[in-house]
Structures are given as structure tokens and as C-alpha cells.
Design a protein around this motif. Sequence first.
Motif, PDB file in Angstrom:
ATOM      1  N   UNK A  80     -71.756 -11.605 -28.487  1.00 31.08           N
ATOM      2  CA  UNK A  80     -73.212 -11.510 -28.720  1.00 31.08           C
ATOM      3  C   UNK A  80     -73.572 -10.228 -29.462  1.00 31.08           C
ATOM      4  N   UNK A  81     -72.598  -9.622 -30.166  1.00 28.56           N
ATOM      5  CA  UNK A  81     -72.817  -8.334 -30.817  1.00 28.56           C
ATOM      6  C   UNK A  81     -73.993  -8.358 -31.790  1.00 28.56           C
ATOM      7  N   UNK A  82     -74.153  -9.475 -32.525  1.00 31.69           N
ATOM      8  CA  UNK A  82     -75.208  -9.521 -33.544  1.00 31.69           C
ATOM      9  C   UNK A  82     -76.605  -9.431 -32.929  1.00 31.69           C
ATOM     10  N   UNK A  83     -76.997 -10.353 -32.035  1.00 33.83           N
ATOM     11  CA  UNK A  83     -78.341 -10.215 -31.459  1.00 33.83           C
ATOM     12  C   UNK A  83     -78.480  -8.967 -30.599  1.00 33.83           C
ATOM     13  N   UNK A 141     -74.847 -18.334 -30.050  1.00 30.01           N
ATOM     14  CA  UNK A 141     -75.426 -17.444 -31.068  1.00 30.01           C
ATOM     15  C   UNK A 141     -75.496 -18.157 -32.417  1.00 30.01           C
ATOM     16  N   UNK A 142     -74.417 -18.836 -32.792  1.00 31.58           N
ATOM     17  CA  UNK A 142     -74.380 -19.514 -34.085  1.00 31.58           C
ATOM     18  C   UNK A 142     -75.402 -20.651 -34.146  1.00 31.58           C
ATOM     19  N   UNK A 150     -84.019 -12.283 -32.029  1.00 31.81           N
ATOM     20  CA  UNK A 150     -82.671 -11.895 -31.589  1.00 31.81           C
ATOM     21  C   UNK A 150     -82.613 -11.822 -30.060  1.00 31.81           C
ATOM     22  N   UNK A 151     -83.699 -11.373 -29.441  1.00 33.06           N
ATOM     23  CA  UNK A 151     -83.751 -11.314 -27.983  1.00 33.06           C
ATOM     24  C   UNK A 151     -83.638 -12.710 -27.368  1.00 33.06           C
ATOM     25  N   UNK A 152     -84.320 -13.678 -27.966  1.00 32.97           N
ATOM     26  CA  UNK A 152     -84.227 -15.060 -27.468  1.00 32.97           C
ATOM     27  C   UNK A 152     -82.791 -15.580 -27.582  1.00 32.97           C
ATOM     28  N   UNK A 153     -82.165 -15.316 -28.712  1.00 35.86           N
ATOM     29  CA  UNK A 153     -80.769 -15.730 -28.905  1.00 35.86           C
ATOM     30  C   UNK A 153     -79.850 -15.049 -27.904  1.00 35.86           C
ATOM     31  N   UNK A 154     -80.095 -13.754 -27.655  1.00 34.83           N
ATOM     32  CA  UNK A 154     -79.278 -12.990 -26.720  1.00 34.83           C
ATOM     33  C   UNK A 154     -79.381 -13.557 -25.304  1.00 34.83           C
ATOM     34  N   UNK A 155     -80.603 -13.845 -24.879  1.00 33.60           N
ATOM     35  CA  UNK A 155     -80.809 -14.391 -23.531  1.00 33.60           C
ATOM     36  C   UNK A 155     -80.117 -15.746 -23.367  1.00 33.60           C
ATOM     37  N   UNK A 156     -80.231 -16.591 -24.393  1.00 32.11           N
ATOM     38  CA  UNK A 156     -79.587 -17.911 -24.313  1.00 32.11           C
ATOM     39  C   UNK A 156     -78.069 -17.795 -24.274  1.00 32.11           C
TER      40      UNK A 156
END
Length: 552
Positions: A367-370, A494-495, A509-515
Amino acid sequence: MIGKPIQDKQVNNKFEKDESAKAKMLRGSAWMTMGSIFSRILGAIYIIPWYAWFGKDNLAANYLYTQGYTVYSVFLMISIAGIPSAVSKQVAHYNAKNEYALGQRLYKKLVLLMLGLGIGAALIMWLIAPLISQGDPKVVPVYRSLAIALTIIPLMSLTRGFFQGYQDMFPSALSQLLEQVARVCYMLAATYLIMRVLKGSYVTGVVHSTFAAFIGALGGLTFLGFFYLKKKKRLNELAAQSANQLDISDGQVIKDLLVESVPFIIIGVSTTLYNLLDQFTFKKIMLFSTNFSVKMINDLYAIFAGNANKLIMITISLAAAMAATVIPLLSEAYTKKDQKQISAQITDAVELFLLLMLPCSLGMAAVAKPLYVVFYQYDITGIYVLSFSAYVAIPIGLFMVLSSLLQGIYQNKLAIRYFVIGIIIKIILQVPLTMLLHPFGPLLATAAGMMVSNWLMLRCFYYSYQLDLNRVTRRFDALLLFSLVTFVVALGTVQVSSLFLNLQYRIQAMLSLLMSVGTGGFCYVYLCLKTRMADKILGARASGLRRLLRIR
């Protein structure tokens, strides 16, 4: 017929004893992990507004901040002098012999010594700040603002070590959290006032951000003082029932402790020395081998030594928490010459490390990107550096646990020898790897040095202390497989989320990170519980969690 029940009873008693020691380790690790994780998360979350309020000077501010804290960490370990960990170890040693009064006497005698060491270290850091600034006048006030915190942190750390010697991790964990809360509150308030209201210099903002270390220490020490007064009656009761068979003078007690503390200084500053080597060599190597500007080199240093390091320290704090818990427990077993208990605790500690650290590190890489965008801003170099740093966190964390295990069984010289071998490997590889891989070079050199040290320590445990390597290997294989599945699930999330979210913006990005954290974390927990792997490491606690989640 008569002998068998007696034998079974002895086996059962031994089993209960082992379980009790394991329960202590798990409970202590739980408190220290919660305190460390929450304080680290809080210490990472503040970056979001702090980084934003510095505006265009955010990387320059983080560069100053990172430089200050790297040097400060060395002075901090010297001023603490390894005494808190040594006190934890010695108090547990005395308590195991029912010499509670001796351990309490030791603590009281050290209070003034720690205050003196702290004040002395603060004065030295204040005076030599211009000499270690590498010609950068902006970093001098940063060093001096941090020096003030050295006056009281040694006493705070000593008190934490005293309670850890009683295998009571609660005061250490909560004081650590309160210290971080006080530090971050002052830091954010001062930064907002200076940068947004007064439109001041970013150097002034960084100076107040680092002075917050003193404010935090004041908060942590105040809590520990109240806790000590609350427990004083119980401590007096334990002292009154001491065996009082050891006739040791105050001077001898302190001398023994100082001898014990030296290895803790060296091992305590080990990771900081790795970072310090990066601080004083990276810029020189890059100027020599590239045509990058000074600003670009400073920005790269801030990315790998500041930005990425702050986030991987969240996972590394897991190892630090376990290390603090294991020392007094191992010291107690060593004092009682219980070889089976020593072997069991070493094996349990390594397995617990693998259970927690593997999914955290691989998950962070996924999850480095988000994650990077949420805490800083979109930067492709920063994202790749964070992902690589997450892998490096595994050998760093393992080193912290294994070196603490060696110190817990009084193998201090071996711990130092293996560290020295590792740092030599780092020094040899530093220049060629930095020239070849730029910001990734110092990270890879650190990983190589740590892995050599780890291999030597595991080899020692296997041959000298009957580490159950077959059992550890089986658990490692299973946990690595589960962690890789978690990595794939989190990275896939993430993808997929990037198809309908723009991960260059913080909220999305926060939404992606949480998911991704949610799906990856659930996957790992489910696999560990479903296969009963968690039961083998955590015991009965895992079955309770399985019932709660309705996993059969």
C-alpha cells in the motif's frame, strides 16, 4: 501405577509454568505494542498537517528535522547510558531471588545519577552543535532545541525500566502514549502559529517542532511520577518481605549496573549509528558520483531518511515493544538456570515477531502508493523508496529482537560483536551501493549488515540455546505464505481502486488505503485463525478471537 500420576503432575506443573511465562510475554508485548503502535501512529499522523503547513519548504523542513533527530538519538542513548534496560534486567534478576528491596534501592540511587547524565549530555550537545552542523548554520538551533529534552528524558526512561523489571508494561506503554500526545499537540500548535499565522521562517517552525520533545518528556515523566506514588504502598510491602540475603554495597550495585549498561548503549544506538552513517556520507557520495544539485540530494535524503523512515518505524516499533518485554523475562529464567524455559522463550519471541512483522512489512510495501500520498504528497521516488524501506524493516526489527534476547541471557559481548560485524558490512557496501542505486543504496547496505548480524545470532541460539529451528522454520513458511497472499490482496485492491480513484489526491488515496488495509488485514487474520496457526503462537487467545469472528 503410583509413579505415573506423579510424573503427569510434574509435567502439568511444568506446562503451566511455561504457559505462565508465555502469557507474561504476550501480555507485556500487548501493552508495549499498543503503546508503541499508538504513539508511532500518532507520531506519523501529525506529518499530514505539519508537512502541509510548511508549504514549498516542506522537504527542506523535513531535512532539518531528520538531521536534528538523528544526532539527538545518539546523545539520547549516551545520556540514558543503557541504564533503563539494564535496570529492567537487574530488577527482574533481584526480584527472582526475592530481593525486592535491593532493586528498589538501586532505582533510588540512580535518580540523581540519571539527572546528572542528562544535564551533562544536554550541555555537550548544546556546545558542540556548531561543530557537527557540517557547515549548515540552520541546523544549529535545531540541535540546541533538542538538547533541552535530554535534561529529563533519562530519568523518565529509568522509571520505565524500573517498572518493566516488575514485568509491568502498563506505565511504560501509557507514558509513551501521553508523551507523544503532549509532543504532537505542542508541535502542531507551534507550527501552525509560526507558519500560517505569523508567516515565519521554516527554520523557526522546525526549532519549535523539535523543542516539542521536551514538552512530551515532561508529560510522560509527570504520569510516571503519579503512577509511582500510587504503587508505593505495594512496593514497600514487597520490600518488607525480601529475603535480604544479598549483602551488596550501594557502590557495588551501581558498578554492576553500569557494567551491564554498556552493551545496552552500543546495541541501543545500533540502528541510529546506521542512520548517522547515512547522514554523514550520503551527501558526500552523491556530490562525488553524480551531477545532482545540493537541493536535490538533500530532498532525496529527506525522502529515505525522513519520510520513509517515519512510516516504517511504525512497524519496527512492534519489534522494539517485544524487545523491551523479553529482557526481564529471559533474565528471570537465566537467574533460575531454567534452560528449557530459556529455549522456549527465545522460540516464542522469534515466532511472535514473525507473526506480527511479516504481514505489517509486506502489507506496507503493497500500500506504499496511497500511504505515501496520504502522509506527504504524490512523489514517485518517495513511493518506491517507501516500498523498498518496508522490506528493510524486517531485518532491522529482527535485529532488535535477537540482540535483546542475547542481552537477556547475559551474552552482551556476543551481541556487540555481531553488531560490529554488521556495521562493517554496511560501511563496505555504503559507497558502491549509493553510487549505483542512489537513495536505495544506503537502505540496501543497512539490510545487508542487519541480515549478517541476524544470521550470526540465530546460529548462536541454535547451537548454544537449543532454538527449535525446525519449528520456527515451519511457522515461518506458513506465515510468509499468508503474508504474501495478504500482499497480493492488498496490492490488488490498490490497483483496482486506482481504476475509479485518482491516487494522486490525498482524500481519494485515503479511501484506497482504507480498503486495501481492510481487505489485506482481514485476509491475514482469517488465514492465521482458520489454519490454527495463531493458536500455536498465541495460545487460547486465538480461539477467543476465532469465536468472535465466527471462524470455524
